[in-house]
Design a protein around this motif. Structure first.
Motif, PDB file in Angstrom:
ATOM      1  N   LEU A  90       9.862  -9.402  -6.920  1.00  0.00           N
ATOM      2  CA  LEU A  90       9.897  -9.477  -5.458  1.00  0.00           C
ATOM      3  C   LEU A  90      10.464  -8.155  -4.954  1.00  0.00           C
ATOM      4  CD1 LEU A  90      11.290 -13.100  -4.948  1.00  0.00           C
ATOM      5  CD2 LEU A  90       8.938 -12.338  -4.553  1.00  0.00           C
ATOM      6  N   GLN A  91       9.776  -7.531  -4.029  1.00  0.00           N
ATOM      7  CA  GLN A  91      10.141  -6.199  -3.567  1.00  0.00           C
ATOM      8  C   GLN A  91      11.049  -6.258  -2.342  1.00  0.00           C
ATOM      9  OE1 GLN A  91       9.213  -3.311  -5.181  1.00  0.00           O
ATOM     10  NE2 GLN A  91       8.477  -4.756  -6.730  1.00  0.00           N
ATOM     11  N   PRO A  92      11.819  -5.176  -2.088  1.00  0.00           N
ATOM     12  CA  PRO A  92      12.642  -5.112  -0.878  1.00  0.00           C
ATOM     13  C   PRO A  92      11.808  -5.369   0.365  1.00  0.00           C
ATOM     14  CG  PRO A  92      13.207  -3.322  -2.349  1.00  0.00           C
ATOM     15  CD  PRO A  92      12.002  -3.990  -2.947  1.00  0.00           C
ATOM     16  N   ASP A  93      12.348  -6.164   1.269  1.00  0.00           N
ATOM     17  CA  ASP A  93      11.721  -6.534   2.543  1.00  0.00           C
ATOM     18  C   ASP A  93      10.553  -7.503   2.379  1.00  0.00           C
ATOM     19  OD1 ASP A  93      13.469  -4.819   4.053  1.00  0.00           O
ATOM     20  OD2 ASP A  93      12.240  -3.122   3.416  1.00  0.00           O
TER      21      ASP A  93
ATOM     22  N   VAL B 139      21.996 -10.806  -0.733  1.00  0.00           N
ATOM     23  CA  VAL B 139      20.801 -10.636  -1.547  1.00  0.00           C
ATOM     24  C   VAL B 139      19.547 -10.757  -0.689  1.00  0.00           C
ATOM     25  CG1 VAL B 139      19.479 -11.555  -3.506  1.00  0.00           C
ATOM     26  CG2 VAL B 139      21.983 -11.485  -3.594  1.00  0.00           C
ATOM     27  N   ILE B 140      19.569 -11.693   0.269  1.00  0.00           N
ATOM     28  CA  ILE B 140      18.421 -11.888   1.153  1.00  0.00           C
ATOM     29  C   ILE B 140      18.881 -11.855   2.606  1.00  0.00           C
ATOM     30  CG2 ILE B 140      17.232 -13.307  -0.571  1.00  0.00           C
ATOM     31  CD1 ILE B 140      17.896 -15.745   1.238  1.00  0.00           C
ATOM     32  N   VAL B 141      17.915 -11.781   3.488  1.00  0.00           N
ATOM     33  CA  VAL B 141      18.159 -11.840   4.926  1.00  0.00           C
ATOM     34  C   VAL B 141      17.306 -12.970   5.485  1.00  0.00           C
ATOM     35  CG1 VAL B 141      17.967 -10.631   7.127  1.00  0.00           C
ATOM     36  CG2 VAL B 141      18.577  -9.362   5.060  1.00  0.00           C
TER      37      VAL B 141
ATOM     38  N   VAL C 177      13.690 -10.482   1.202  1.00  0.00           N
ATOM     39  CA  VAL C 177      14.500  -9.725   0.251  1.00  0.00           C
ATOM     40  C   VAL C 177      15.221  -8.620   0.995  1.00  0.00           C
ATOM     41  CG1 VAL C 177      14.457  -8.277  -1.815  1.00  0.00           C
ATOM     42  CG2 VAL C 177      12.886 -10.222  -1.610  1.00  0.00           C
ATOM     43  N   ARG C 178      16.492  -8.448   0.671  1.00  0.00           N
ATOM     44  CA  ARG C 178      17.279  -7.377   1.306  1.00  0.00           C
ATOM     45  C   ARG C 178      16.622  -6.023   1.045  1.00  0.00           C
ATOM     46  NH1 ARG C 178      21.946  -8.374   4.577  1.00  0.00           N
ATOM     47  NH2 ARG C 178      23.117  -6.443   4.713  1.00  0.00           N
ATOM     48  N   GLY C 179      16.869  -5.062   1.881  1.00  0.00           N
ATOM     49  CA  GLY C 179      16.230  -3.755   1.802  1.00  0.00           C
ATOM     50  C   GLY C 179      16.542  -2.972   0.551  1.00  0.00           C
TER      51      GLY C 179
END
Length: 264
Positions: A47-50, A82-84, A95-97
């Protein structure tokens, strides 16, 4: 008999996969399992950032836990940075940046795991177990594919192609998982060896708890391999069907499951 030495207990070596150390994740709560699976998927780049996470109900279905457990796990991951979680029209869990992801990976490489990473460590403790299960699944399913190339009917091929087409079209992470399971069960059933089907079912059931969420892009790549397997079955090419199936399953060592302690 008098004077006979008591019989010593001999450890059961018939099934080394059931040794105590491989039961680490069995001791986790459902909430900690959710946290560990999502954290591992992010750290491993599945899983990629954002990237937006699948809906909670889809993760609950695929993980075999309640929606409440997923929601609580996501809330903890948000508290840990870890997440937003966002509200509104484009709401959901993301996923967090990049910066946060780099920090987590740096900590992992430095082996500076915190108490909060204990659920992740429980998964990592089972890495050899996961690798063994993947190899076992690859051997079994390659054999079934070879048999299916000779035994499958046009109806079997049509049903498998229909599953491939549905996987190509779906936007639902959980639906893809269910269709993927149906595809592999279909290949096994097409082999015409019903007394052996329980072997494949057992290995897949043992692997399920280690499944991680990953992007639809990886799913699409996986589905192209499904299509190649069906082509080989339709041609009656047992060798190609076995090779393609073995390679498809062996790819789990590098992508979809948690036995990835050497990942870059």
């Amino acid at each position: 008999m008098t004077g006979a030495k008591p019989r010593e207990e001999v450890p059961d070596r018939a099934d080394p996969l059931r040794a105590p150390r491989v039961a680490a994740i069995a001791r986790l709560s459902a909430i900690d399992t959710v946290r560990a699976r999502i954290t591992m998927a992010i750290d491993l780049g599945l899983l990629q950032p954002d990237e937006r996470l699948p809906p909670a109900d889809e993760m609950a279905e695929s993980f075999g836990v309640s929606t409440t457990s997923v929601s609580r796990g996501l809330a903890l991951l948000q508290d840990e940075g870890v997440i937003v979680r966002k509200a509104g029209r484009y709401g959901g869990s993301y996923v967090r940046g990049v910066e946060r992801g780099a920090q987590r990976r740096a900590r992992r490489v430095g082996d500076a795991r915190s108490v909060d990473d204990a659920p992740v460590q429980s998964f990592l403790d089972d890495d050899s177990h996961v690798h063994t299960l993947i190899d076992e699944r690859a051997v079994l399913e390659a054999g079934f594919a070879a048999l299916a190339a000779h035994a499958c009917t046009p109806q079997d091929v049509g049903e498998l192609r229909a599953l491939v087409e549905r996987m190509a079209e779906t936007q639902s992470w959980a639906e893809f998982r269910n269709l993927d399971r149906a595809f592999h069960r279909g290949v096994v059933a097409a082999a015409g060896a019903p007394l052996a089907e329980s072997l494949a079912a057992r290995v897949n059931a043992d692997l399920d708890p280690y499944f991680l969420p990953y992007s639809m892009g990886l799913l699409r790549d996986s589905n192209r391999e499904h299509e190649q397997i069906v082509d080989a079955l339709e041609r009656g090419d047992a060798g190609a069907a076995a090779r393609l199936t073995a390679a498809h399953v062996q790819g789990l060592h590098h992508s979809m499951y948690v036995g990835l302690t050497d990942a870059g």
